[in-house]
Design a protein around this motif. Structure first.
Motif, PDB file in Angstrom:
ATOM      1  N   ARG A 112      45.657  26.828   1.105  1.00 28.15           N
ATOM      2  CA  ARG A 112      46.260  25.744   0.316  1.00 28.15           C
ATOM      3  C   ARG A 112      45.645  24.384   0.642  1.00 28.15           C
ATOM      4  O   ARG A 112      45.426  23.571  -0.238  1.00 28.15           O
ATOM      5  N   VAL A 113      45.338  24.142   1.922  1.00 25.41           N
ATOM      6  CA  VAL A 113      44.838  22.820   2.321  1.00 25.41           C
ATOM      7  C   VAL A 113      43.487  22.493   1.705  1.00 25.41           C
ATOM      8  O   VAL A 113      43.156  21.337   1.507  1.00 25.41           O
ATOM      9  N   GLY A 156      56.532  28.467  -9.550  1.00 27.90           N
ATOM     10  CA  GLY A 156      57.517  27.965  -8.594  1.00 27.90           C
ATOM     11  C   GLY A 156      58.877  27.684  -9.205  1.00 27.90           C
ATOM     12  O   GLY A 156      59.711  27.039  -8.578  1.00 27.90           O
ATOM     13  N   ARG A 273      61.556  27.150   5.773  1.00 26.87           N
ATOM     14  CA  ARG A 273      60.206  26.688   5.463  1.00 26.87           C
ATOM     15  C   ARG A 273      60.316  25.204   5.135  1.00 26.87           C
ATOM     16  O   ARG A 273      61.032  24.822   4.199  1.00 26.87           O
ATOM     17  N   SER A 275      58.458  21.513   4.335  1.00 24.89           N
ATOM     18  CA  SER A 275      57.234  20.883   3.840  1.00 24.89           C
ATOM     19  C   SER A 275      57.294  19.387   4.139  1.00 24.89           C
ATOM     20  O   SER A 275      58.235  18.713   3.709  1.00 24.89           O
ATOM     21  N   VAL A 276      56.333  18.893   4.887  1.00 25.18           N
ATOM     22  CA  VAL A 276      56.339  17.487   5.308  1.00 25.18           C
ATOM     23  C   VAL A 276      54.931  16.896   5.273  1.00 25.18           C
ATOM     24  O   VAL A 276      53.938  17.612   5.127  1.00 25.18           O
ATOM     25  N   LYS A 277      54.877  15.604   5.481  1.00 28.43           N
ATOM     26  CA  LYS A 277      53.587  14.946   5.726  1.00 28.43           C
ATOM     27  C   LYS A 277      53.122  15.419   7.102  1.00 28.43           C
ATOM     28  O   LYS A 277      53.915  15.416   8.053  1.00 28.43           O
ATOM     29  N   PRO A 278      51.860  15.843   7.249  1.00 27.30           N
ATOM     30  CA  PRO A 278      51.428  16.436   8.519  1.00 27.30           C
ATOM     31  C   PRO A 278      51.782  15.621   9.760  1.00 27.30           C
ATOM     32  O   PRO A 278      52.280  16.183  10.739  1.00 27.30           O
ATOM     33  N   THR A 279      51.589  14.307   9.717  1.00 26.20           N
ATOM     34  CA  THR A 279      51.865  13.536  10.945  1.00 26.20           C
ATOM     35  C   THR A 279      53.362  13.387  11.228  1.00 26.20           C
ATOM     36  O   THR A 279      53.742  12.931  12.298  1.00 26.20           O
ATOM     37  N   TRP A 297      48.944  24.552   7.240  1.00 24.83           N
ATOM     38  CA  TRP A 297      48.547  23.417   6.393  1.00 24.83           C
ATOM     39  C   TRP A 297      48.346  22.138   7.217  1.00 24.83           C
ATOM     40  O   TRP A 297      48.800  21.040   6.827  1.00 24.83           O
ATOM     41  N   GLY A 321      60.361  15.114   2.634  1.00 25.12           N
ATOM     42  CA  GLY A 321      59.803  16.417   2.281  1.00 25.12           C
ATOM     43  C   GLY A 321      60.965  17.285   1.874  1.00 25.12           C
ATOM     44  O   GLY A 321      61.945  16.779   1.330  1.00 25.12           O
ATOM     45  N   HIS A 322      60.877  18.589   2.146  1.00 29.58           N
ATOM     46  CA  HIS A 322      62.003  19.447   1.770  1.00 29.58           C
ATOM     47  C   HIS A 322      62.023  20.705   2.622  1.00 29.58           C
ATOM     48  O   HIS A 322      61.009  21.118   3.178  1.00 29.58           O
ATOM     49  N   GLU A 342      68.413  17.878  -4.533  1.00 25.97           N
ATOM     50  CA  GLU A 342      67.577  16.805  -5.101  1.00 25.97           C
ATOM     51  C   GLU A 342      68.415  15.549  -5.299  1.00 25.97           C
ATOM     52  O   GLU A 342      69.628  15.632  -5.512  1.00 25.97           O
ATOM     53  N   LEU A 346      66.814  13.365 -10.328  1.00 31.83           N
ATOM     54  CA  LEU A 346      65.962  14.553 -10.439  1.00 31.83           C
ATOM     55  C   LEU A 346      66.799  15.806 -10.682  1.00 31.83           C
ATOM     56  O   LEU A 346      66.416  16.684 -11.454  1.00 31.83           O
ATOM     57  N   MET A 368      68.024  27.198  -7.309  1.00 28.69           N
ATOM     58  CA  MET A 368      67.394  25.910  -7.652  1.00 28.69           C
ATOM     59  C   MET A 368      68.367  24.909  -8.264  1.00 28.69           C
ATOM     60  O   MET A 368      68.053  24.248  -9.242  1.00 28.69           O
TER      61      MET A 368
ATOM     62  N   ASN B 115      46.506  11.691   7.254  1.00 28.89           N
ATOM     63  CA  ASN B 115      47.122  12.627   6.307  1.00 28.89           C
ATOM     64  C   ASN B 115      46.300  12.778   5.025  1.00 28.89           C
ATOM     65  O   ASN B 115      46.720  13.464   4.100  1.00 28.89           O
ATOM     66  N   ALA B 193      54.121  12.670   0.234  1.00 29.82           N
ATOM     67  CA  ALA B 193      52.897  12.911   0.990  1.00 29.82           C
ATOM     68  C   ALA B 193      52.736  14.378   1.355  1.00 29.82           C
ATOM     69  O   ALA B 193      51.720  14.774   1.899  1.00 29.82           O
ATOM     70  N   HIS B 194      53.758  15.191   1.069  1.00 30.97           N
ATOM     71  CA  HIS B 194      53.673  16.621   1.377  1.00 30.97           C
ATOM     72  C   HIS B 194      52.963  17.360   0.242  1.00 30.97           C
ATOM     73  O   HIS B 194      52.857  16.860  -0.864  1.00 30.97           O
ATOM     74  N   LEU B 195      52.515  18.588   0.532  1.00 30.68           N
ATOM     75  CA  LEU B 195      51.609  19.269  -0.390  1.00 30.68           C
ATOM     76  C   LEU B 195      52.278  19.992  -1.550  1.00 30.68           C
ATOM     77  O   LEU B 195      51.638  20.254  -2.554  1.00 30.68           O
ATOM     78  N   ASP B 196      53.537  20.389  -1.417  1.00 30.64           N
ATOM     79  CA  ASP B 196      54.125  21.157  -2.515  1.00 30.64           C
ATOM     80  C   ASP B 196      55.455  20.570  -2.953  1.00 30.64           C
ATOM     81  O   ASP B 196      56.106  19.836  -2.227  1.00 30.64           O
ATOM     82  N   LEU B 202      57.995  19.122 -11.239  1.00 35.26           N
ATOM     83  CA  LEU B 202      58.066  18.066 -12.250  1.00 35.26           C
ATOM     84  C   LEU B 202      56.777  17.249 -12.273  1.00 35.26           C
ATOM     85  O   LEU B 202      56.330  16.786 -13.322  1.00 35.26           O
ATOM     86  N   ARG B 222      45.463  12.473  -3.154  1.00 32.09           N
ATOM     87  CA  ARG B 222      44.716  13.087  -2.064  1.00 32.09           C
ATOM     88  C   ARG B 222      43.337  12.445  -1.983  1.00 32.09           C
ATOM     89  O   ARG B 222      42.661  12.294  -2.991  1.00 32.09           O
TER      90      ARG B 222
END
Lengths: 369, 482
Positions: A112-113, A156, A273, A275-279, A297, A321-322, A342, A346, A368, B115, B193-196, B202, B222
């Motif tokens: 994915r990255v 998704g 699972r 999902s965030v900004k890497p840092t 990732w 993130g989520h 959400e 949204l 969802m 990032n 900033a996250h990937l998915d 949306l 990106r």
């Protein structure tokens, strides 16, 4: 009502038009999607419709098994580059993964990255909406901006907007060779720094994961032989400052383990699972107080194992993130929604779309939002 | 080009609308004098012109929100505009609309190399995004030919591509998050900033929605580390179809060049006169570019040249210097402008399966003779994204109509061989009335249902994308509600 198993798109559309009560949409049933007892099985929609290796495109009916597709691609030296995750080991499910299920869950692996997600390779869809109407969007060409992109919206959407009947993909050549570098790194903060350094280099990393239990950052480099040799050598210089670097070859099983979160197979607990900004990963990981962690990732994807029933979202507060609840028993699912709540505007859009696509609320209700 | 009849009730409210807009925007950000609104009468599809009722140039997300709320309350249609470089008439006004230009919103908000993302205001130009990160050897990958001028807002609206997206993908593959203002003024954050995506994708549906779902004011993109080097090779053939076969063979071989560009005789000559790139004199030219270290480039080009030689090229030439490479690309990226010096032209961008290239090129030539209008072909061959440029004379009565008829034939052909009407320019008004050739009324109904959710009153860019006959009920309901 008993389960339904259409074998053609027409049959599928007729069945949906005649539905009187909500259903759970099932491809291969490997991804543990909760929902109504009555199942609408899509695995009867079988077969690769078109495969043009010279145009890097493949079209298949939604119930076609992933293994059939991967076999056909391998025969031409090609593959699904987004590396779809297999949930069976993690969830203890059985059955054959279907390509429609891969799309509905938008599952993507370590690549994915670099290469992108399932949704980035999806060129077109056909699906049956909640009124029994067959809809197509996109097609089988790599660039297509003709009208709205429902292709990405369907990827998704976990069956909540329609039942996929056919999907088309961009595929890519398999690399000549794969090399993996293992870097011994003591903590998450340094691991994310090492992965950021690797991903910010010009040497094209196609996987960047960290297993804190082993204290190893894993970096993958793929391509033609001379190029991989060169880039691996350069990469060693990039990450040498973070710890001892070992070359371990293709390490296919290990990457499949990262993809499928093998570290949590057969081990008790809920699996989330995140999902965030890497840092942000080190801080989030600490707040999780997890029994087990795996990072993919480049740190942007955190897999966390926590005691059953843990309210993990409250631990991370205002997460940028989520968090998705991937594995849990029914008691936990009753109180923890699978998908991250959400913000109101949204949530209203999501609800509006569901009402438009599935006005009778037939498809996977409760999922969802 | 048929456009909806301007709503007299809206035109009658102009003075009040202007007053209300002046209460939330600086004086110089509200343009309403007829002499000045003319500046916004068209985009790069200059065949169609219509001055808007007014234009606004907000500087912040809050100002965009105020403008949209007022227009929503007053029932004024809004046509969002980036830099006005749309080739499809995406920013063509209607006489009763407000043009919402984002040109004043061009700041970089955050640059985050660790990032690998950049956050910008949407009016920033494509090339200046790369400009902001170049110092650290990073770049923003999507590279439409208009990248010097075009805005990220427009790139997102049209899901723009470019020559190098064979490897790096188009806008939607490089967009991680947006701040967007809905027609009623509500500000939403999507992605980050996250990937998915969490929840429904949306972001995926907003990208490419041609400004019909909301106005994007900020974007997280990106950025990628620049490759160590890049080098193009020129492969010249005396036959279009042979060049097409060569493209297919390169792709099948497992090499993935960053770009495979194609030009035919007419375009080669026009571009050579413009850029003096030293293009060979031939009927079909491929520019194939690969990236990496010097040694990697050498080995990839050797493989490509070996494949090309099987097709008996009339000339094979690797670029010898960075300067030569720059000229080669300058020529290619100036193709539209160079052709424009020869005559008026209409540029199409239908996409086809790569395997259909030889057939489609042959058919375009036949049609060119049939219609008596010359066609130059310059396109992204690696992903089948054609750009036939039909030359015509706008001053010759009937020529534009003939050209449009010819263009429609080509686009229908693209759809019939398994492709689509537009690969990267968007539908706008230009391809609007051909949509039913690619999609059924039910397919379009599903797309319009999305607009119903985001913009229930159909005020955002309402006369684009969908054939007027198909969107009529919704637009009429909007006008009736006034």
């Amino acid at each position: 009502m008993s389960d339904m198993r259409p074998e053609t798109e027409t049959e599928l559309a007729e069945i949906v038009a005649g539905l009187a009560a909500p259903v759970r949409i099932v491809g291969g049933g490997t991804r543990g999607v909760p929902g109504p007892e009555t199942a609408l099985h899509v695995s009867g929609l079988q077969g690769i419709e078109l495969y043009e290796p010279g145009a890097l495109t493949l079209v298949a009916k939604a119930g076609t098994s992933v293994s059939e597709i991967e076999t056909a691609l391998a025969a031409e030296g090609q593959r699904l580059a987004f590396e779809p995750m297999d949930h069976r080991g993690l969830l203890g499910t059985t059955g054959e993964q279907t390509i429609g299920g891969v799309v509905a869950a938008n599952v993507s692996g370590p690549r994915r990255v670099q290469a992108g997600a399932c949704r980035d390779f999806l060129l077109g869809v056909r699906y049956v909406d909640g009124t029994g109407q067959v809809i197509k969007n996109g097609g089988r060409v790599m660039k297509n901006v003709t009208g709205y992109d429902l292709v990405k919206l369907m990827a998704g959407s976990w069956g909540t907007l329609g039942v996929l009947s056919e999907v088309s993909f961009k595929v890519l050549p398999q690399p000549e060779v794969t090399e993996t570098l293992m870097v011994a790194v003591p903590d998450v903060t340094q691991a994310v720094q090492a992965m950021s350094a690797a991903l910010s280099s010009p040497f094209e990393v196609s996987g960047a994961a960290y297993d804190p239990a082993e204290g190893h950052v894993m970096l993958r480099i793929e391509g033609f032989t001379e190029s991989v040799q060169y880039r691996a050598a350069q990469m060693i210089h990039v990450v040498a400052g973070f710890g001892v670097v070992t070359r371990i070859g293709a390490a296919e099983a290990m990457w499949a383990g990262v993809r499928d979160v093998a570290a949590f197979h057969g081990v008790e607990g809920d699996v989330w699972r995140i999902s965030v900004k890497p840092t942000d990963a080190p801080e989030v990981a600490e707040a999780l107080q997890a029994d087990g962690l795996v990072f993919d990732w480049g740190g942007g994807l955190i897999w966390a194992r926590v005691p059953a029933g843990t309210d993990l979202r409250s631990r991370v507060g205002s997460l940028r993130g989520h968090a998705t609840l991937v594995r849990a028993d029914q008691a936990t699912r009753d109180v923890q929604p699978m998908f991250h709540p959400e913000p109101a505007p949204l949530a209203a859009i999501t609800q509006g779309l569901r009402t438009r696509f599935d006005p009778r609320g037939l498809f996977n209700p409760g999922l969802m939002g | 080009m048929e456009m909806p009849i301007p709503n007299p009730a809206v035109l009658a409210r102009k003075a009040r609308v202007v007053d209300r807009l002046l209460s939330v925007l600086p004086k110089d950000a509200v343009i309403h004098e007829e002499a000045e609104t003319r500046a916004y009468e068209c985009d790069a599809l200059t065949a169609y012109k219509c001055p808007p009722m007014l234009a606004v140039l907000p500087s912040t997300t809050q100002e965009v929100s105020d403008v949209l709320r007022i227009c929503h309350e007053e029932g004024v249609p809004v046509v969002p505009r980036g830099s006005g470089t749309s080739l499809a008439g995406g920013a063509l006004p209607t006489a009763d609309c407000a043009i919402l230009g984002v040109a004043r919103m061009n700041d970089v908000l955050d640059t985050d190399y660790e990032n690998r993302i950049i956050r910008v205001q949407s009016g920033r130009t494509n090339l200046s995004v790369t400009g902001a990160v170049e110092e650290e050897d990073f770049f923003y990958a999507p590279d439409p030919s208009s990248q010097l001028a075009c805005a990220i807002a427009g790139n997102i609206a049209m899901n723009s591509g470019g020559a190098h997206c064979l490897k790096y993908g188009v806008t939607t593959n490089n967009l991680l998050g947006v701040t967007m203002v809905m027609m009623d003024g509500t500000v939403v954050e999507i992605g980050g900033a996250h990937l998915d995506a969490g929840g429904l994708d949306l972001l995926g549906v907003i990208c490419g929605s041609e400004g019909q779902l909301g106005v994007v004011t900020e974007a997280t993109l990106r950025i990628l580390r620049k490759p160590e080097g890049a080098r193009p090779v020129l492969i010249a053939f005396d036959d279009n179809e042979v060049a097409g076969h060569c493209v297919s063979d390169i792709i099948k071989s497992g090499i993935l060049p960053v770009a495979i560009e194609f030009m035919d005789t007419l375009c080669i000559k026009a571009c050579e006169n413009f850029a003096h790139a030293g293009y060979p004199d031939c009927n079909a030219l491929l520019i194939v570019e690969v990236e990496g270290s010097e040694a990697e480039i050498d080995s990839q080009l050797a493989k490509i040249i070996e494949i090309a030689k099987r097709h008996n090229p009339v000339e094979l030439r690797e670029s010898q210097s960075a300067e030569e490479s720059a000229k080669i690309w300058l020529g290619r990226k100036s193709a539209f402008g160079a052709m424009g010096q020869m005559n008026d032209y209409m540029c199409l961008d239908g996409t086809i399966p790569v395997s259909a290239l030889p057939l489609v090129l042959r058919r375009i030539n036949e049609l060119s003779e049939q219609y008596g209008l010359p066609v130059g072909n310059v396109f992204h061959a690696g992903d089948g994204n054609m750009h036939p440029l039909i030359l015509f004379d706008a001053n010759m009565p009937g020529d534009l109509e003939l050209c449009e008829e010819f263009g429609a034939e080509i686009l229908k052909l693209c759809v019939d061989v398994g492709g689509c009407l537009t690969g990267e320019h968007g539908v706008g008004v230009e391809k609007r009335d051909l949509m039913l050739h690619q999609y059924t009324a039910e397919d379009l109904e599903a797309q319009m249902a999305i607009k119903d959710v985001f913009d229930p009153v159909w005020l955002l860019n309402p006369a684009k994308v969908f054939p007027l006959s198909v969107s009529q009920d919704r637009r009429v309901a909007q006008v009736a509600a006034q």
